[in-house]
Design a protein around this motif. Structure first.
Motif, PDB file in Angstrom:
ATOM      1  N   LEU A 238       0.892  -1.278   0.022  1.00 51.52           N
ATOM      2  CA  LEU A 238      -0.082   0.090  -0.002  1.00 51.52           C
ATOM      3  C   LEU A 238       1.028   1.336   0.107  1.00 51.52           C
ATOM      4  CD1 LEU A 238      -2.893  -0.830   2.365  1.00 51.52           C
ATOM      5  CD2 LEU A 238      -2.714  -1.100  -0.041  1.00 51.52           C
ATOM      6  N   GLY A 239       2.292   1.070   0.249  1.00 50.07           N
ATOM      7  CA  GLY A 239       2.963   2.198  -0.034  1.00 50.07           C
ATOM      8  C   GLY A 239       3.240   2.998   1.443  1.00 50.07           C
ATOM      9  N   ARG A 240       2.621   2.446   2.419  1.00 51.13           N
ATOM     10  CA  ARG A 240       2.834   3.136   3.776  1.00 51.13           C
ATOM     11  C   ARG A 240       4.516   2.932   4.166  1.00 51.13           C
ATOM     12  NH1 ARG A 240      -1.865   0.595   6.782  1.00 51.13           N
ATOM     13  NH2 ARG A 240      -3.328   0.786   5.139  1.00 51.13           N
ATOM     14  N   SER A 241       4.939   3.918   4.719  1.00 49.00           N
ATOM     15  CA  SER A 241       6.265   3.779   5.224  1.00 49.00           C
ATOM     16  C   SER A 241       6.523   3.841   6.616  1.00 49.00           C
ATOM     17  CB  SER A 241       7.194   5.001   4.408  1.00 49.00           C
ATOM     18  OG  SER A 241       6.989   6.210   4.766  1.00 49.00           O
ATOM     19  N   GLY A 242       6.760   2.800   7.398  1.00 46.84           N
ATOM     20  CA  GLY A 242       6.939   2.841   8.759  1.00 46.84           C
ATOM     21  C   GLY A 242       6.028   3.369   9.645  1.00 46.84           C
ATOM     22  N   GLY A 243       4.705   2.683   8.995  1.00 51.06           N
ATOM     23  CA  GLY A 243       3.322   2.892   9.717  1.00 51.06           C
ATOM     24  C   GLY A 243       2.990   4.321  10.047  1.00 51.06           C
ATOM     25  N   ALA A 244       3.583   5.274   9.335  1.00 50.77           N
ATOM     26  CA  ALA A 244       2.896   6.483   9.286  1.00 50.77           C
ATOM     27  C   ALA A 244       1.716   6.944   9.201  1.00 50.77           C
ATOM     28  CB  ALA A 244       3.860   7.503   8.091  1.00 50.77           C
ATOM     29  N   ALA A 245       1.059   7.862   9.759  1.00 52.71           N
ATOM     30  CA  ALA A 245      -0.341   8.194   9.699  1.00 52.71           C
ATOM     31  C   ALA A 245      -0.545   8.451   8.266  1.00 52.71           C
ATOM     32  CB  ALA A 245      -0.597   9.372  10.606  1.00 52.71           C
ATOM     33  N   ARG A 246      -1.931   8.245   8.011  1.00 53.14           N
ATOM     34  CA  ARG A 246      -2.426   8.565   6.667  1.00 53.14           C
ATOM     35  C   ARG A 246      -2.415  10.068   6.102  1.00 53.14           C
ATOM     36  NH1 ARG A 246      -7.456   4.426   5.064  1.00 53.14           N
ATOM     37  NH2 ARG A 246      -6.390   2.671   6.012  1.00 53.14           N
ATOM     38  N   GLY A 247      -2.700  10.843   6.891  1.00 56.03           N
ATOM     39  CA  GLY A 247      -2.671  12.243   6.316  1.00 56.03           C
ATOM     40  C   GLY A 247      -1.663  12.943   7.260  1.00 56.03           C
TER      41      GLY A 247
END
Length: 109
Positions: free
Chosen positions: A54-63
């Protein structure tokens, strides 16, 4: 399971509608949960993590959190009252416009 709708009074019909909507919400949640499980299984079978796909890096918040915006307008009657120009207009801003001031008169500048 046929229900004779014409035989139901207003309260019974309202109750039936409420129960039907609740059941419909349950079915949607169940379907979404099953789909989520299928997606997780497929991603794991391919050797990836869901965040990678999904392209999330390091579990960062969506916004991204936005910083505080610099004030754009100032109340001439009370200089401690400012407004950034975003969101609902403050009462003092609306009152100043009603009193004949222009937006440009209230600009901080």
């Amino acid at each position: 399971m046929a229900i004779d709708l014409k035989s139901l009074n207003h309260n019974q019909l309202s109750d039936l509608i409420a129960r039907a909507r609740a059941r419909q919400d349950e079915l949607v949640k169940e379907k979404a949960t099953k789909l989520r499980e299928k997606i997780n299984a497929l991603v794991k079978a391919e050797g990836f993590g869901l965040d990678e796909v999904l392209g999330r890096s390091g579990g960062a918040a969506r916004g991204k959190a936005r910083g505080k915006v610099k004030p754009k307008y100032r109340n001439p009657a009370d200089p401690t009252q400012t407004w950034s120009g975003r969101g609902k207009r403050p009462r003092w801003f609306h009152a100043a416009l009603t009193a004949g001031k222009k937006e440009k008169d209230l600009l901080i500048g």
